[in-house]
Design a protein around this motif. Structure first.
Motif, short mmCIF file in Angstrom:
data_model
loop_
_atom_site.label_atom_id
_atom_site.label_comp_id
_atom_site.label_asym_id
_atom_site.label_seq_id
_atom_site.Cartn_x
_atom_site.Cartn_y
_atom_site.Cartn_z
N ILE A 247 17.06 -6.91 -15.93
CA ILE A 247 16.40 -7.30 -14.67
C ILE A 247 15.70 -6.07 -14.07
O ILE A 247 14.54 -6.13 -13.66
CB ILE A 247 17.43 -7.86 -13.66
N SER A 248 16.42 -4.97 -14.08
CA SER A 248 15.87 -3.73 -13.55
C SER A 248 14.60 -3.33 -14.30
O SER A 248 13.60 -2.94 -13.71
CB SER A 248 16.93 -2.65 -13.75
N ARG A 249 14.70 -3.48 -15.62
CA ARG A 249 13.54 -3.11 -16.44
C ARG A 249 12.35 -4.01 -16.09
O ARG A 249 11.21 -3.54 -16.02
CB ARG A 249 13.93 -3.27 -17.91
N VAL A 273 15.35 -15.41 -21.94
CA VAL A 273 14.11 -14.88 -21.34
C VAL A 273 13.77 -15.65 -20.06
O VAL A 273 13.41 -15.05 -19.04
CB VAL A 273 12.94 -14.97 -22.37
N GLY A 274 13.89 -16.97 -20.10
CA GLY A 274 13.56 -17.78 -18.92
C GLY A 274 14.45 -17.43 -17.73
O GLY A 274 13.97 -17.26 -16.62
N ASP A 275 15.77 -17.31 -17.99
CA ASP A 275 16.69 -17.00 -16.89
C ASP A 275 16.40 -15.62 -16.30
O ASP A 275 16.39 -15.44 -15.08
CB ASP A 275 18.15 -17.03 -17.40
N LEU A 276 16.14 -14.64 -17.20
CA LEU A 276 15.90 -13.27 -16.72
C LEU A 276 14.56 -13.16 -15.98
O LEU A 276 14.50 -12.63 -14.87
CB LEU A 276 15.87 -12.30 -17.91
N ALA A 277 13.50 -13.69 -16.60
CA ALA A 277 12.17 -13.57 -15.99
C ALA A 277 12.12 -14.35 -14.68
O ALA A 277 11.53 -13.89 -13.69
CB ALA A 277 11.10 -14.08 -16.96
N LYS A 308 17.15 -23.10 -12.08
CA LYS A 308 18.23 -22.10 -12.02
C LYS A 308 17.82 -20.87 -12.84
O LYS A 308 17.36 -21.00 -13.97
CB LYS A 308 19.53 -22.68 -12.59
N THR A 309 17.98 -19.70 -12.24
CA THR A 309 17.64 -18.46 -12.94
C THR A 309 18.83 -17.52 -12.78
O THR A 309 19.65 -17.73 -11.88
CB THR A 309 16.41 -17.80 -12.30
N GLY A 310 18.94 -16.49 -13.60
CA GLY A 310 20.05 -15.57 -13.38
C GLY A 310 20.33 -14.63 -14.52
O GLY A 310 19.60 -14.57 -15.51
N ALA A 311 21.45 -13.90 -14.35
CA ALA A 311 21.87 -12.93 -15.36
C ALA A 311 23.40 -12.89 -15.38
O ALA A 311 24.06 -13.41 -14.47
CB ALA A 311 21.31 -11.55 -15.01
N ASN A 312 23.93 -12.28 -16.44
CA ASN A 312 25.39 -12.16 -16.57
C ASN A 312 25.88 -10.84 -15.97
O ASN A 312 25.12 -9.86 -15.90
CB ASN A 312 25.79 -12.19 -18.05
N LEU A 319 26.82 -14.96 -13.32
CA LEU A 319 27.42 -14.73 -12.01
C LEU A 319 26.38 -14.32 -10.97
O LEU A 319 26.61 -14.42 -9.77
CB LEU A 319 28.52 -13.65 -12.11
N ILE A 320 25.23 -13.85 -11.46
CA ILE A 320 24.14 -13.50 -10.55
C ILE A 320 23.06 -14.56 -10.74
O ILE A 320 22.75 -14.92 -11.88
CB ILE A 320 23.53 -12.13 -10.94
N GLY A 321 22.49 -15.04 -9.67
CA GLY A 321 21.43 -16.03 -9.90
C GLY A 321 20.79 -16.52 -8.63
O GLY A 321 21.21 -16.19 -7.52
N ALA A 322 19.72 -17.28 -8.82
CA ALA A 322 19.01 -17.86 -7.68
C ALA A 322 18.33 -19.13 -8.15
O ALA A 322 18.00 -19.27 -9.33
CB ALA A 322 17.96 -16.87 -7.17
N PHE A 323 18.14 -20.05 -7.23
CA PHE A 323 17.27 -21.19 -7.52
C PHE A 323 15.85 -20.73 -7.24
O PHE A 323 15.53 -20.32 -6.13
CB PHE A 323 17.61 -22.38 -6.60
#
Ligand SMILES: NC(=O)c1ccc[n+]([C@@H]2O[C@H](COP(=O)([O-])OP(=O)(O)OC[C@H]3O[C@@H](n4cnc5c(N)ncnc54)[C@H](O)[C@@H]3O)[C@@H](O)[C@H]2O)c1
Length: 518
Positions: A247-249, A273-277, A308-312, A319-323
């Motif tokens: 995400i930082s990258r 890719v979809g969740d991260l982007a 739904k988007t997010g990261a582990n 555990l991290i995410g946003a609509f």
């Protein structure tokens, strides 16, 4: 960009009613060619026929059609003989897809009864006159590629089938609404899709090393052709990279490329890719627009839909995410030809889940085995996406009905977790679906034969159906988050009743006992 969809077919096939419903579902305008002709002429069609004969009507039809082709956008229902004219036919064909509705003589007659005075070429409206007209036009109607048999279906069902056939949907209910497209070769029109939705550059294409190498150039070219300044960032592939470092990258790459509040992020890849982007887009400058171009079955039929988007985190998945809903989801089933076989099966588990929830025809397609699925991919992806879209439309923020999507997941997630993610998500869902169907049968909810049918279909798709012996049944409740002392009422299952029907919110009293038997 102007987009048109045409509905055609014999009188009585339901073009106008279906057209209205289809346009409403797609959030697009609707027009009925005959209705516009009457309004322009200030006369009914029988009056035009009476005054100017069929040739006069056809002249007016051609003129109004020209006008609509130039100015109308959305769904257009055509009169039953509008495309007999070669010239009309070739211009309409070049302007957009034509869905030809068909129905049996009995249905057509039934619908036309009581409507005789509106149909000049069916003045007697007898079975004989309709048969003659249909015989004359049989080859003509059969010449259209997209044929939709409306027999036995309500107009709403026909409109839904037309959406599946066209691969066009519209999702609303979460902030802004967005279009979903399923289109073989659609990657080439990615740039046009971005322009059509008024999105702005600079654009940032996000992909992973596998998908980026295969489709990155094609996607970049399309976006550039549409006039955008486009940059790319390629992440390492795989679930282990779905983390905050990625995400930082992404944030840093967005900054370096000069992305602003009005810019666009394009995700090209699987669910990772979809969740991260999507998550990076949701947080960069408090949220920028994004387009999702899913390239795995899992991403098409599941991850790309619902916003739904997010990261582990090291402590757990997602555990991290946003609509943060995308502006467009563009699924190109041609990209699935390069998907590794094991990922292909993995995604099909979600397709079977959708079939069990509400689409028996989808299960019939899956029951033909993997090779047949390859041959019908566009339809299978479209049908499967339609099921999830119907559900999230009714419940965008996951309160109750959306829980049906948990079918197979309550047990499946626990299996996945107890295997330390050695067992893939789709494989675990496959085992979970069969396990939950067994529980449903024990509980007297599932109809006899459901478990056998599921086992047969899933096995034919190379998916495992039995929980391996090294998964400790006793630890399943805990992995499901059930407190051992209070298992009753702590978990609500979505259990299958039959193919196409699921019961939501079932509480199981003797959960440990049931799980031990699996
Ligand atoms: N946001 C949601 O609502 C939601 C829903 C379901 C799953 N997910 C997430 O989706 C992820 C799983 O998605 P996935 O199964 O697509 O995993 P993935 O993104 O890791 O893709 C699987 C593998 O296939 C490769 N790949 C993808 N498309 C390809 C193609 N067309 N050709 C060749 N290789 C290709 C990828 O590079 C990767 O190696 C998980 O992280 C899961 O949490 C999210």
């Amino acid at each position: 960009m102007k987009e048109l969809i045409f509905l055609y077919g014999p009188s009585g096939s339901g073009k106008t009613r279906v057209g209205e419903l289809l346009a409403r579902k797609l959030h697009q305008p609707f027009a009925d060619l005959d209705g516009v002709i009457e309004a322009r002429a200030g006369m009914t069609i029988p009056e035009i026929f009476a005054g100017e004969a069929e040739s006069g009507f056809r002249r007016q039809e051609r003129r109004v059609l020209d006008e609509m082709l130039a100015n109308h956008s959305g769904v257009l229902a055509l009169g039953g003989g509008a495309l007999l004219d070669e010239d009309n036919w070739s211009r309409v064909r070049a302007a957009g897809p034509i869905v030809c509705l068909t129905a049996s003589m009995a249905t057509l007659l039934d619908r036309l009864r009581g409507d005789e005075d509106q149909r000049p070429l069916l003045s007697e409206c007898s079975a004989q006159s309709l048969r003659t007209l249909l015989d004359q036009r049989a080859d003509h109607y059969a010449s259209f590629r997209l044929q939709l048999d409306a027999d036995g279906l309500s107009p709403e069902q026909v409109a839904r089938e037309a959406q599946i056939m066209l691969g066009r949907f519209h999702v609303s209910g979460m902030g802004h609404s967005y279009d979903v497209r399923v289109q073989a070769g659609g990657l080439q029109s990615l740039g046009e899709g971005i322009v059509a939705r008024g999105m702005r550059g600079p654009c940032m294409l996000v992909s992973d090393e596998n998908v980026g190498a295969l489709y990155g150039d094609e996607a970049m070219k399309s976006v550039r052709r549409a006039g955008f300044d486009v940059h790319k960032v390629i992440l390492p592939a795989g679930e282990s990279n779905k983390n905050l470092a990625s995400i930082s990258r992404l944030w840093e790459s967005f900054l370096a490329a000069g992305l602003e509040r009005g810019s666009t992020v394009v995700a090209l890849g699987g669910g990772v890719v979809g969740d991260l982007a999507g998550f990076a887009a949701s947080t960069f400058m408090r949220g920028v627009a994004w387009v999702n171009v899913p390239t795995s079955i899992m991403a098409m039929v599941d991850a790309s839909l619902g916003g739904k988007t997010g990261a582990n985190l090291p402590q757990g998945k997602n555990l991290i995410g946003a609509f943060h809903a995308p502006r467009l989801v563009l699924a190109d089933p041609q990209t699935l030809t390069t998907l590794p076989d094991v990922e292909f099966s993995n995604g099909l588990a979600e397709v079977v889940k959708h079939a069990v929830i509400s689409d028996p025809h989808l299960l019939t397609l899956c029951a033909k085995g993997k090779r047949a699925v390859h041959a019908q991919l566009e339809q299978i992806v479209s049908r499967s996406m339609a099921v999830k879209i119907d559900i999230i439309q009714g419940d965008p923020y996951e309160s109750s009905w959306r829980e049906v999507l948990n079918l197979g997941h309550t047990v499946g997630h626990a299996i996945e977790q107890l295997s330390n993610y050695r067992i893939r998500h789709g494989e675990a869902i496959s085992m979970g679906m069969v396990a939950e169907a067994r529980m449903s049968e024990d509980f007297g909810i599932a109809q006899a034969g459901l478990v056998e049918e599921l086992v047969r279909v899933l096995t034919g798709l190379d998916l495992p159906v039995e929980i391996p012996d090294d998964i400790d049944r006793d630890r399943l409740p805990e992995a499901m988050g059930v407190d051992k002392k209070r298992s009753h009422g702590a978990l609500r299952f979505a259990l299958p009743v039959e193919v196409g029907r699921v019961r939501n919110g079932v509480e199981i009293e003797n959960l440990e006992e049931m799980l031990a038997k699996l």
